[in-house]
Scaffold this active site. Structure first.
Site, PDB file in Angstrom:
ATOM      1  N   SER A   1      -3.170 -46.822  24.748  1.00 57.16           N
ATOM      2  CA  SER A   1      -2.312 -46.785  26.032  1.00 57.16           C
ATOM      3  C   SER A   1      -0.761 -46.999  25.548  1.00 57.16           C
ATOM      4  CB  SER A   1      -2.491 -47.858  27.026  1.00 57.16           C
ATOM      5  OG  SER A   1      -1.441 -47.908  27.917  1.00 57.16           O
TER       6      SER A   1
ATOM      7  N   TYR B   1      -4.713 -56.545  30.208  1.00 54.87           N
ATOM      8  CA  TYR B   1      -5.072 -55.319  29.766  1.00 54.87           C
ATOM      9  C   TYR B   1      -4.294 -54.747  28.479  1.00 54.87           C
ATOM     10  CZ  TYR B   1      -4.516 -50.003  30.475  1.00 54.87           C
ATOM     11  OH  TYR B   1      -4.558 -48.611  30.388  1.00 54.87           O
TER      12      TYR B   1
HETATM   13  P1  NAD Z   1     -10.487 -44.184  35.641  1.00 53.49           P
HETATM   14  O1  NAD Z   1     -10.528 -45.174  36.663  1.00 53.49           O
HETATM   15  O2  NAD Z   1     -10.709 -42.753  36.105  1.00 53.49           O
HETATM   16  O3  NAD Z   1     -11.225 -44.186  34.356  1.00 53.49           O
HETATM   17  C1  NAD Z   1     -11.890 -45.517  33.822  1.00 53.49           C
HETATM   18  C2  NAD Z   1     -13.287 -45.701  34.092  1.00 53.49           C
HETATM   19  O4  NAD Z   1     -13.796 -46.991  33.532  1.00 53.49           O
HETATM   20  C3  NAD Z   1     -13.920 -45.857  35.524  1.00 53.49           C
HETATM   21  O5  NAD Z   1     -13.919 -44.534  36.105  1.00 53.49           O
HETATM   22  C4  NAD Z   1     -15.159 -46.751  35.353  1.00 53.49           C
HETATM   23  O6  NAD Z   1     -16.263 -45.965  35.874  1.00 53.49           O
HETATM   24  C5  NAD Z   1     -15.061 -47.304  33.942  1.00 53.49           C
HETATM   25  N1  NAD Z   1     -15.224 -48.836  33.892  1.00 53.49           N
HETATM   26  C6  NAD Z   1     -14.219 -49.789  34.546  1.00 53.49           C
HETATM   27  N2  NAD Z   1     -14.794 -50.821  34.320  1.00 53.49           N
HETATM   28  C7  NAD Z   1     -16.029 -50.573  33.638  1.00 53.49           C
HETATM   29  C8  NAD Z   1     -17.177 -51.571  33.391  1.00 53.49           C
HETATM   30  N3  NAD Z   1     -17.365 -53.071  33.667  1.00 53.49           N
HETATM   31  N4  NAD Z   1     -18.368 -50.960  33.090  1.00 53.49           N
HETATM   32  C9  NAD Z   1     -18.577 -49.549  32.697  1.00 53.49           C
HETATM   33  N5  NAD Z   1     -17.518 -48.940  33.102  1.00 53.49           N
HETATM   34  C10 NAD Z   1     -16.395 -49.208  33.622  1.00 53.49           C
HETATM   35  O7  NAD Z   1      -8.932 -44.225  34.911  1.00 53.49           O
HETATM   36  P2  NAD Z   1      -8.388 -43.495  33.752  1.00 53.49           P
HETATM   37  O8  NAD Z   1      -6.939 -43.769  33.855  1.00 53.49           O
HETATM   38  O9  NAD Z   1      -8.752 -42.182  33.503  1.00 53.49           O
HETATM   39  O10 NAD Z   1      -8.836 -44.454  32.676  1.00 53.49           O
HETATM   40  C11 NAD Z   1      -9.507 -43.962  31.380  1.00 53.49           C
HETATM   41  C12 NAD Z   1      -8.875 -44.684  30.211  1.00 53.49           C
HETATM   42  O11 NAD Z   1      -7.246 -44.251  30.178  1.00 53.49           O
HETATM   43  C13 NAD Z   1      -8.869 -46.106  30.290  1.00 53.49           C
HETATM   44  O12 NAD Z   1      -8.952 -46.633  29.040  1.00 53.49           O
HETATM   45  C14 NAD Z   1      -7.283 -46.565  30.741  1.00 53.49           C
HETATM   46  O13 NAD Z   1      -6.845 -47.698  30.122  1.00 53.49           O
HETATM   47  C15 NAD Z   1      -6.479 -45.341  29.743  1.00 53.49           C
HETATM   48  N6  NAD Z   1      -5.128 -45.218  30.185  1.00 53.49           N
HETATM   49  C16 NAD Z   1      -4.917 -44.802  31.504  1.00 53.49           C
HETATM   50  C17 NAD Z   1      -3.662 -44.612  31.966  1.00 53.49           C
HETATM   51  C18 NAD Z   1      -3.163 -44.028  33.029  1.00 53.49           C
HETATM   52  O14 NAD Z   1      -1.903 -44.109  33.433  1.00 53.49           O
HETATM   53  N7  NAD Z   1      -4.246 -43.637  33.995  1.00 53.49           N
HETATM   54  C19 NAD Z   1      -2.571 -44.943  31.011  1.00 53.49           C
HETATM   55  C20 NAD Z   1      -3.019 -45.522  29.528  1.00 53.49           C
HETATM   56  C21 NAD Z   1      -4.083 -45.477  29.353  1.00 53.49           C
END
Ligand code: NAD
Ligand code: MG
Length: 285
Positions: A178, A191
């Site tokens: 991130s 986080y």
């Molecule tokens: P998202 O909620 O669609 O995806 C995250 C997924 O993680 C969830 O769908 C869930 O099933 C899974 N998860 C959470 N806890 C879990 C657990 N205990 N066991 C198994 N699975 C679990 O959201 P996203 O934003 O697409 O996130 C994907 C990645 O992108 C993450 O690593 C997040 O940190 C990163 N990210 C997102 C952003 C943003 O702004 N959305 C920014 C930077 C990084």
């Protein structure tokens, strides 16, 4: 050029882990737009957090590029089944792996089930994560700190160790970090700390696995419109989400997927140990 949504967005509080189905606007994971060209033909990919958001966009893109995919997720069965439908429409197989990656056994189980079904792993995308907003340091529960580390970084260590037994030269590991890895948002302290760890782990592991011909990179997204956001941020943050970026809007998951495709593909054969920003203009230097 696609006219992607800009803030202000409607308030839409959800509980963790959030349902993509309930989001307004509906996140664009490339369902209608991503066009593949055989760049991952015949590869097998395991994607954690592949039910929704960035993971779903990666699953759809990988399938349209010719890969079979296994997707691990917590418990969002409807979202996961929707991802599977898109993968199957692309003519590829999708294995669904629900369960809590904070548990060591689940980390091992997702690898063994993927190998049972597909025989080996070519691409591992460690993308599942938990976050929660806290205004005060004093309010962060000890158990939540530990759980955040278990899901976000310890699970990556465990899944990599298990998966490596089934990966060969040419394999690729891609970890979702991130912008918080080096620009920590204080209200996301646990986080953001894990995201710094993921970036660092990626750099170290890439050096350890270089001699085996396995590449390891991380992607650092900026604000991306996904269930993670609406289930963990304040109403005000959701309403203005992405507005502070030079592009003035959040990214959609489909806009993050192409870098994963490149890093997974053989075209990236000399790219390892790196970190790629997809931030809407916030420089990562
Ligand atoms: P998202 O909620 O669609 O995806 C995250 C997924 O993680 C969830 O769908 C869930 O099933 C899974 N998860 C959470 N806890 C879990 C657990 N205990 N066991 C198994 N699975 C679990 O959201 P996203 O934003 O697409 O996130 C994907 C990645 O992108 C993450 O690593 C997040 O940190 C990163 N990210 C997102 C952003 C943003 O702004 N959305 C920014 C930077 C990084
Ligand atoms: Mg989800």
């Amino acid at each position: 050029m696609t006219d992607y949504p800009k803030p202000p967005f409607a308030k839409q509080p959800q509980s963790v882990p959030g349902s993509q189905k309930k989001m307004d606007p509906y996140p664009d994971c490339g369902e209608q737009s991503y066009k593949g060209s055989g760049r991952l033909l015949g590869k097998i990919a395991l994607i954690t957090g592949g039910d929704s958001g960035i993971g779903r966009a990666v699953a759809i893109a990988f399938a349209r590029e010719g890969a079979d995919v296994a997707i691990a997720y917590l418990n969002e069965h409807e979202d996961a089944e929707e991802t599977a439908r898109w993968v199957e429409q692309a003519g590829r197989q999708c294995l669904l792996l629900p369960g809590d990656l904070a548990q060591k056994d689940q980390c091992y189980a997702i690898v063994s089930k993927t190998v049972e079904r597909f025989g080996h792993i070519d691409v591992l995308v460690n993308n599942a994560a938990f976050q929660m907003t806290h205004q005060n340091f004093e309010d962060i529960p000890d158990e939540e700190w530990v759980m955040t580390f278990d899901v976000n970084i310890t699970a990556i260590f465990r899944i990599c160790q298990a998966a490596l037994k089934h990966m060969k030269a040419g394999g690729s590991i891609i970890n979702t970090s991130s912008v918080n890895s080096d620009m920590p948002k204080p209200t996301l302290l646990p986080y953001a700390t894990t995201k710094g760890a993921i970036a660092n782990f990626t750099g170290g592991l890439a050096q350890m696995l270089g001699p085996k011909g396995i590449r390891v990179n991380s992607v650092a997204p900026g604000p991306i419109w996904t269930p993670l956001i609406v289930s963990t941020m304040t109403d005000e943050e959701v309403q203005n989400f992405g507005g502070e970026t030079p592009l003035g809007r959040p990214g959609q998951p489909v806009e993050v997927a192409p870098i994963y495709v490149l890093l997974a593909s053989d075209e990236a054969s000399y790219i390892t140990g790196q970190r790629y920003g997809v931030t809407g203009g916030k420089p990562i230097l």
